[in-house]
Scaffold this active site. Structure first.
Site, PDB file in Angstrom:
ATOM      1  N   LYS A 258       6.398   3.286  -7.667  1.00 15.29           N
ATOM      2  CA  LYS A 258       5.277   3.082  -8.586  1.00 15.29           C
ATOM      3  C   LYS A 258       5.770   3.220 -10.029  1.00 15.29           C
ATOM      4  O   LYS A 258       6.712   3.974 -10.284  1.00 15.29           O
ATOM      5  CB  LYS A 258       4.222   4.174  -8.367  1.00 15.29           C
ATOM      6  CG  LYS A 258       3.345   4.006  -7.142  1.00 15.29           C
ATOM      7  CD  LYS A 258       2.284   5.102  -7.083  1.00 15.29           C
ATOM      8  CE  LYS A 258       1.462   5.024  -5.816  1.00 15.29           C
ATOM      9  NZ  LYS A 258       0.624   3.816  -5.716  1.00 15.29           N
ATOM     10  N   ASP A 269      -3.040  12.178  -3.529  1.00 16.03           N
ATOM     11  CA  ASP A 269      -3.016  11.227  -2.419  1.00 16.03           C
ATOM     12  C   ASP A 269      -3.210  11.908  -1.056  1.00 16.03           C
ATOM     13  O   ASP A 269      -3.185  11.256  -0.022  1.00 16.03           O
ATOM     14  CB  ASP A 269      -1.698  10.436  -2.458  1.00 16.03           C
ATOM     15  CG  ASP A 269      -1.858   9.012  -1.956  1.00 16.03           C
ATOM     16  OD1 ASP A 269      -3.007   8.512  -1.939  1.00 16.03           O
ATOM     17  OD2 ASP A 269      -0.849   8.403  -1.563  1.00 16.03           O
ATOM     18  N   ASP A 328       4.949   1.355  -0.573  1.00 20.82           N
ATOM     19  CA  ASP A 328       3.830   1.998  -1.260  1.00 20.82           C
ATOM     20  C   ASP A 328       2.524   1.853  -0.468  1.00 20.82           C
ATOM     21  O   ASP A 328       1.550   2.536  -0.749  1.00 20.82           O
ATOM     22  CB  ASP A 328       3.686   1.404  -2.670  1.00 20.82           C
ATOM     23  CG  ASP A 328       2.822   2.258  -3.576  1.00 20.82           C
ATOM     24  OD1 ASP A 328       2.534   3.415  -3.199  1.00 20.82           O
ATOM     25  OD2 ASP A 328       2.447   1.775  -4.661  1.00 20.82           O
ATOM     26  N   GLU A 330       1.725   3.121   2.244  1.00 21.17           N
ATOM     27  CA  GLU A 330       2.144   4.121   3.232  1.00 21.17           C
ATOM     28  C   GLU A 330       0.968   4.810   3.913  1.00 21.17           C
ATOM     29  O   GLU A 330       1.109   5.313   5.027  1.00 21.17           O
ATOM     30  CB  GLU A 330       3.059   5.164   2.570  1.00 21.17           C
ATOM     31  CG  GLU A 330       2.348   6.311   1.844  1.00 21.17           C
ATOM     32  CD  GLU A 330       1.459   5.870   0.695  1.00 21.17           C
ATOM     33  OE1 GLU A 330       1.699   4.785   0.136  1.00 21.17           O
ATOM     34  OE2 GLU A 330       0.514   6.602   0.349  1.00 21.17           O
ATOM     35  N   ARG A 332      -1.768   3.635   5.202  1.00 16.42           N
ATOM     36  CA  ARG A 332      -2.167   2.967   6.449  1.00 16.42           C
ATOM     37  C   ARG A 332      -1.161   3.253   7.565  1.00 16.42           C
ATOM     38  O   ARG A 332      -1.519   3.192   8.738  1.00 16.42           O
ATOM     39  CB  ARG A 332      -2.332   1.461   6.184  1.00 16.42           C
ATOM     40  CG  ARG A 332      -1.071   0.795   5.707  1.00 16.42           C
ATOM     41  CD  ARG A 332      -1.346  -0.569   5.087  1.00 16.42           C
ATOM     42  NE  ARG A 332      -1.933  -0.462   3.743  1.00 16.42           N
ATOM     43  CZ  ARG A 332      -2.328  -1.492   3.008  1.00 16.42           C
ATOM     44  NH1 ARG A 332      -2.202  -2.724   3.478  1.00 16.42           N
ATOM     45  NH2 ARG A 332      -2.851  -1.308   1.816  1.00 16.42           N
TER      46      ARG A 332
HETATM   47  N1  BES Z   1      -2.132   5.987  -2.843  1.00 18.76           N
HETATM   48  C1  BES Z   1      -2.167   4.603  -3.123  1.00 18.76           C
HETATM   49  C2  BES Z   1      -3.568   4.107  -3.459  1.00 18.76           C
HETATM   50  C3  BES Z   1      -4.017   4.403  -4.847  1.00 18.76           C
HETATM   51  C4  BES Z   1      -3.631   3.570  -5.886  1.00 18.76           C
HETATM   52  C5  BES Z   1      -4.845   5.456  -5.096  1.00 18.76           C
HETATM   53  C6  BES Z   1      -4.079   3.831  -7.154  1.00 18.76           C
HETATM   54  C7  BES Z   1      -5.275   5.703  -6.369  1.00 18.76           C
HETATM   55  C8  BES Z   1      -4.906   4.893  -7.414  1.00 18.76           C
HETATM   56  C9  BES Z   1      -1.679   3.799  -1.931  1.00 18.76           C
HETATM   57  O1  BES Z   1      -0.720   4.410  -1.155  1.00 18.76           O
HETATM   58  C10 BES Z   1      -1.070   2.552  -2.490  1.00 18.76           C
HETATM   59  O2  BES Z   1      -0.131   2.667  -3.221  1.00 18.76           O
HETATM   60  N2  BES Z   1      -1.638   1.401  -2.143  1.00 18.76           N
HETATM   61  C11 BES Z   1      -1.178   0.171  -2.666  1.00 18.76           C
HETATM   62  C12 BES Z   1      -1.232  -0.841  -1.553  1.00 18.76           C
HETATM   63  C13 BES Z   1      -0.568  -2.128  -1.898  1.00 18.76           C
HETATM   64  C14 BES Z   1       0.923  -1.919  -2.006  1.00 18.76           C
HETATM   65  C15 BES Z   1      -0.891  -3.129  -0.818  1.00 18.76           C
HETATM   66  C16 BES Z   1      -2.095  -0.239  -3.821  1.00 18.76           C
HETATM   67  O3  BES Z   1      -3.298  -0.032  -3.729  1.00 18.76           O
HETATM   68  O4  BES Z   1      -1.589  -0.725  -4.811  1.00 18.76           O
HETATM   69 ZN    ZN Z   2      -0.850   6.501  -1.106  1.00 18.18          ZN
HETATM   70 ZN    ZN Z   3       1.242   4.187  -1.891  1.00 13.65          ZN
END
Ligand code: BES
Ligand code: ZN
Ligand code: ZN
Length: 480
Positions: A258, A269, A328, A330, A332
């Site tokens: 990220k 998270d 990222d 992760e 799921r």
């Molecule tokens: N923990 C994040 C979701 C998240 C993102 C929570 C921003 C709060 C703020 C999750 O693990 C994630 O990174 N999801 C990605 C999925 C994508 C790579 C398909 C996302 O939402 O960008």
């Molecule tokens: Zn996450």
């Molecule tokens: Zn993530």
């Protein structure tokens, strides 16, 4: 903070402050008029007090009165469970800020007692565990007065404390709360609430074939954990509700790293797991006639030398293979195995999971509604209805089969991302659905609502504790 119900006349009460919830109808109790005199009419006349939500008016009474300060706390058009929750929380915040030690809140209706206590406890929470203790102020006593008996005092206190446990854990920095520390804390909290607890370490996860969960944790020096907590009362029926939570104690994104800014709050998270832990500790104390278990999937998503590489293919606990194209995505992965574990090893008849799963949920619903996705309308309705009773908002999103298409793999059964940003919250939920064994299931995406970016009149910035109160009510109201 001690909580006491007092039914004596206002003049007999000993408190630093007495708070009065005021609707926009601006009807004032005779006792309030007596205590503060003409000031009230003047404030209304000049438009200072309108009874709007979150409006605070501070009044003083003469030295002869036992209570010298009165807060008029606006609640908007209706005084209900939702508005009293916020008003009680705001009254506590305002009183603490001004150094008060004893706060009384006037309630006109028994049904307001529980949400008022939940709100007062919510307002009393301070994210101050890492501050010098002399900077921290707190109330000694909360008094609820008016025409009430306080029969639901205990349930309010239990639920309010559970929400604050969730918030405390979510606000804890990841250096102090990795998977092991989180599991140990979950075990201690679960036992204190009378629950049966089982902690699975990396070896046990290996034996269970939890390849998706393990893949997420393998880039970290801190090994993953899965925690099961169970409540099984003698008077339970056949249903067994399992609350499943995403517990990523820190999400760097892994090798699909990220950006620095997006990582700043990623200690939260694990909010899904903390939510479910909070809920089940309250359920263990409230003892509704329903079997309830909780499965918490804990891991730290780090880009260490053993980390999962984009393109790696792993086998989940249910036998399906997953190509991990983005490390990222992760949440799921850990939830895939946790849901399988809940359906196959916990014997759950109903599943509800909570997760900070997608950034996309904030695009869809902002920080207002929790996204609610489900394969079973009656179960989803239980969650929504419980939200009506607490003021927590859950909004359904569609789950057509077409949304799964982009998640199907070429070389594997599934892939963990869809290939574009469209409907990210739904495609993530469709992925999760593949691991439910067709058990009635509801998924709560709390990524938009689990963290307050700005303080509110009744809460500091940080963990919101959203969904705990509603989930407790889902369990309490199950057989109704
Ligand atoms: N923990 C994040 C979701 C998240 C993102 C929570 C921003 C709060 C703020 C999750 O693990 C994630 O990174 N999801 C990605 C999925 C994508 C790579 C398909 C996302 O939402 O960008
Ligand atoms: Zn996450
Ligand atoms: Zn993530």
């Amino acid at each position: 903070m001690n909580i006491n119900i007092k039914t004596e006349a206002i003049a007999e009460l000993q408190a630093d402050v007495l708070a009065w919830p005021i609707t926009s109808e601006l009807q004032f109790a005779d006792e309030l008029k007596r205590a503060v005199g003409d000031q009230l009419d003047e404030l209304v006349q000049i438009g200072e007090t309108k009874g709007r939500a979150a409006e605070l008016t501070i009044l003083h009474s003469p030295p002869a009165e036992s209570i010298r300060r009165h807060y008029l706390v606006g609640v908007g058009d209706v005084l209900d469970a939702n508005s009293i929750f916020k008003a009680a929380g705001q009254a506590v915040c305002a009183a603490v800020k001004r150094g008060a030690k004893r706060l009384a809140i006037h309630l006109s209706d028994e049904a307001l007692v529980r949400p008022a206590i939940e709100g007062a406890l919510y307002g009393s929470y301070q994210n101050a565990a890492y501050k010098k203790s002399d900077d921290v102020r707190a109330l000694d006593e909360l008094i609820l007065c008016g025409s009430i008996t306080g029969a639901s005092e205990q349930s309010g206190e239990i639920t309010g404390q559970a929400v604050n446990l969730t918030r405390e854990l979510v606000n804890m920095p990841a250096n102090d709360l990795g998977p092991q520390e989180f599991a140990e804390r979950a075990e201690a909290e679960g036992k204190a609430a009378g629950l049966e607890v089982e902690v699975l370490d990396e070896d046990s996860l290996q034996k269970l074939g939890a390849g998706a969960h393990l893949a997420v944790g393998q880039g970290s020096a801190r090994a993953p954990r899965l925690v099961r907590l169970s409540f099984a009362p003698d008077n339970a029926g056949d249903d067994h509700l399992c609350l499943v939570g995403k517990g990523i104690t820190f999400d760097t994104g892994g090798l699909s790293l990220k950006p620095a800014k997006s990582m700043e709050t990623m200690k939260y998270d694990m909010a899904g797991a903390a939510t479910m832990l909070g809920a089940i500790t309250a359920i263990g104390r409230l003892r509704p006639p329903l079997r309830v278990s909780c499965v918490l999937a804990m891991a730290e998503n780090m880009p260490g030398s053993r980390a999962t590489r984009p393109g790696d293919i792993v086998r989940a606990m249910n036998g399906q293979t997953i190509e991990i194209l983005n490390t990222d995505a992760e949440g799921r992965l850990v939830l895939a195995d946790a849901l399988t574990y809940a359906a196959r090893h916990v014997d759950a008849t109903h599943l509800i999971d909570a997760a900070t799963l997608t950034g996309a949920v904030s695009v869809a619903l902002g920080n207002i509604h929790v996204a609610l996705l489900s394969n079973n309308k009656p179960l989803a309705d239980r969650v929504r209805d419980a939200g009506q009773a607490t003021g927590e908002r859950f909004w359904p999103l569609p789950m057509d089969e077409d949304y799964l298409t982009p998640m199907r793999g070429e070389q594997s059964d599934l892939r963990n991302i869809s290939g574009n940003r469209n409907a990210g919250t739904i495609t993530a939920a469709k992925f999760l659905e593949q691991f439910t064994d067709d058990t009635p299931w509801a998924h709560l995406d709390i990524a938009g609502t689990g963290w307050l970016e700005k303080p509110l009149p009744h809460a500091p910035r940080g963990a919101s504790g959203v969904a705990v109160r509603s989930l407790v009510r889902v369990a309490e109201g199950w057989s109704a």
